[in-house]
Design an enzyme around this catalytic site. Structure first.
Site, PDB file in Angstrom:
ATOM      1  N   TYR A 302       0.801  -1.326  -0.003  1.00 43.66           N
ATOM      2  CA  TYR A 302       0.196   0.190   0.016  1.00 43.66           C
ATOM      3  C   TYR A 302       0.874   1.408   0.149  1.00 43.66           C
ATOM      4  O   TYR A 302       2.027   1.380   0.739  1.00 43.66           O
ATOM      5  CB  TYR A 302      -0.823   0.117   1.045  1.00 43.66           C
ATOM      6  CG  TYR A 302      -1.653  -1.058   1.379  1.00 43.66           C
ATOM      7  CD1 TYR A 302      -1.987  -2.075   0.348  1.00 43.66           C
ATOM      8  CD2 TYR A 302      -2.254  -1.556   2.696  1.00 43.66           C
ATOM      9  CE1 TYR A 302      -2.699  -3.261   0.576  1.00 43.66           C
ATOM     10  CE2 TYR A 302      -3.135  -2.688   2.862  1.00 43.66           C
ATOM     11  CZ  TYR A 302      -3.109  -3.591   1.741  1.00 43.66           C
ATOM     12  OH  TYR A 302      -3.890  -4.771   2.028  1.00 43.66           O
ATOM     13  N   GLU A 376     -18.529  -2.454  22.800  1.00 39.30           N
ATOM     14  CA  GLU A 376     -19.554  -2.096  21.781  1.00 39.30           C
ATOM     15  C   GLU A 376     -20.328  -0.830  22.031  1.00 39.30           C
ATOM     16  O   GLU A 376     -21.175  -0.443  21.301  1.00 39.30           O
ATOM     17  CB  GLU A 376     -20.634  -3.225  21.839  1.00 39.30           C
ATOM     18  CG  GLU A 376     -20.255  -4.692  21.098  1.00 39.30           C
ATOM     19  CD  GLU A 376     -21.084  -5.660  20.970  1.00 39.30           C
ATOM     20  OE1 GLU A 376     -21.906  -5.620  21.807  1.00 39.30           O
ATOM     21  OE2 GLU A 376     -21.204  -6.154  20.072  1.00 39.30           O
TER      22      GLU A 376
END
Ligand SMILES: [Zn+2]
Ligand SMILES: [Zn+2]
Length: 396
Positions: A302, A376
């Site tokens: 990348y 979460e």
């Protein structure tokens, strides 16, 4: 009600849905470029929100658009990655990976579910903003050449070209509730270097009859570090690490060849290209000068990731409005790599971090480990914040 308040109330309404989508994706991880079921799930969710997606881009990618009023005014893009890693999950959770040896250990389940949540929120208020928002659900972030490069090849940044693109990534270094930004130089290019040093094997007691590839390889490793210390600008972070060296001789056997593998990282494309050339040339010449040969194989990874400063300031100010100044942090550069960088080579891009750590619950494992998991509560922020960032950009 202000648009900000509407986004907040919609995100509260949908936050359980985002958790459910994330858990479904977490339980059904797929490896890079094999995200067939994930893509089907993403497309089905989008349809259930009333958005017609384009499937099959970059083979397992999904593209979608939400057009507001005056859709041609401005186009902004949002990106999520969908692939998982070849890791066996060790978390004891109800939504543990059902796919043996595969795990969402980099949080791409979080990115995908959050982006779906963002789409759901924005689609519901499309009569309240001007412009268009494009959603890129991309495959293969974890594996060369990077799904982002295929998304671009298949036109995800064309017809028309988006003004900007943003992406988020979970970050276990930041506590949940915090968002991290970095203007300008942010992540490194990453190239794989494979060197095969060929000598002439022989008896360990008769080096004069052999050409010792172990000694040649040792010289190469030491000398190549001088490319970093003597050729790179001291103002530019750059790294060359060889993490693998194999020479299958013995105490009394000089082997025929030695294989070395490593990674080269840089924060500047010009330096990257010249360094790769130097690595190749120097390794070949050292081996030749010592009577051996070195075959150099460089697998380009990348590119370097530059966070567009103006765009970063805009989305950062959106984050300040959303989570408060005290929860917005400036983060340091990293020599890690991200294929989001491909987008940054084409249009103004910014990649930011979502805090997911919660020490009290033991949620502190780093990404790419078998015990990685997130708090979460981060999902309560991730979808709506990105929605707000998109709206903020469209309003300018
Ligand atoms: Zn990763
Ligand atoms: Zn990742």
């Amino acid at each position: 009600m202000s648009l900000l308040e509407i986004v907040k109330s919609l995100s509260l309404k949908y936050s359980n849905d985002v958790v459910a989508m994330r858990r479904h994706l977490h339980a059904h991880p797929e490896l890079s470029y094999q995200e067939y079921e994930t893509a089907k799930y993403v497309a089905a969710q989008l349809r259930s929100f009333g958005i017609e997606p384009q499937e099959g881009i970059a083979t397992t990618g999904v593209l979608a658009e939400i057009k507001g009023k005056n859709p041609d005014k401005k186009l902004v893009a949002l990106r999520g990655d969908m692939d998982a890693l070849p890791i066996t999950e060790e978390n004891n959770i109800s939504y543990k990976s059902k796919n043996e040896g595969i795990m969402h250990a980099c949080g791409h389940d979080v990115h995908t579910a959050s982006l779906l949540g963002t789409a759901k929120i924005l689609n519901e208020i499309k009569d309240q903003f001007e412009g268009t928002i494009r959603f890129l659900f991309q495959p293969g972030e974890e594996k060369n050449p990077g799904g982002a490069s295929y998304m671009i090849r298949d036109g995800a940044l064309e017809n028309p070209r988006p003004a900007t693109i943003i992406g988020q990534h979970v970050f276990p270094m930041l506590p949940v509730g915090k968002i991290g930004f970095r203007e300008g130089m942010y992540m490194a290019s990453a190239d794989e270097i494979y060197l095969k040093v060929i000598g002439k094997g022989g008896h360990g007691a008769a080096p004069d009859l052999a050409i010792d590839p172990i000694v040649i390889a040792s010289h190469i490793i030491i000398r190549l570090q001088q490319i970093i210390s003597r050729n790179a600008s001291p103002k530019q972070p750059t790294v060359l690490t060889f993490g693998n060296i194999i020479g299958k001789g013995a105490t009394n056997i000089i082997p025929y060849e030695v294989n070395i593998a490593g990674t080269f990282r840089a924060m500047n494309e010009e330096w990257r290209n010249s360094a790769l050339e130097k690595i190749k040339k120097m390794a070949e010449l050292i081996a030749e000068g010592m009577g051996g040969k070195c075959e150099v194989d460089i697998s380009r990874g990348y590119p370097y990731l530059e966070n567009n400063p103006e765009l970063t300031r805009i989305i950062k100010s959106a984050a300040v409005e959303y989570v408060g100044e005290e929860n917005v942090e400036d983060i340091d550069i990293t020599l890690g790599a991200e294929d989001f960088s491909y987008y940054s080579q084409v249009i103004p891009a910014s990649f930011y971090r979502l805090g997911t750590r919660n020490d009290a619950k033991g949620l502190s494992s780093y990404v790419h480990t078998p015990t990685f998991n997130i708090e979460e509560d981060a999902l309560k922020i991730s979808s709506r914040l990105m929605a707000w960032m998109a709206l903020k950009q469209l309003s300018i």
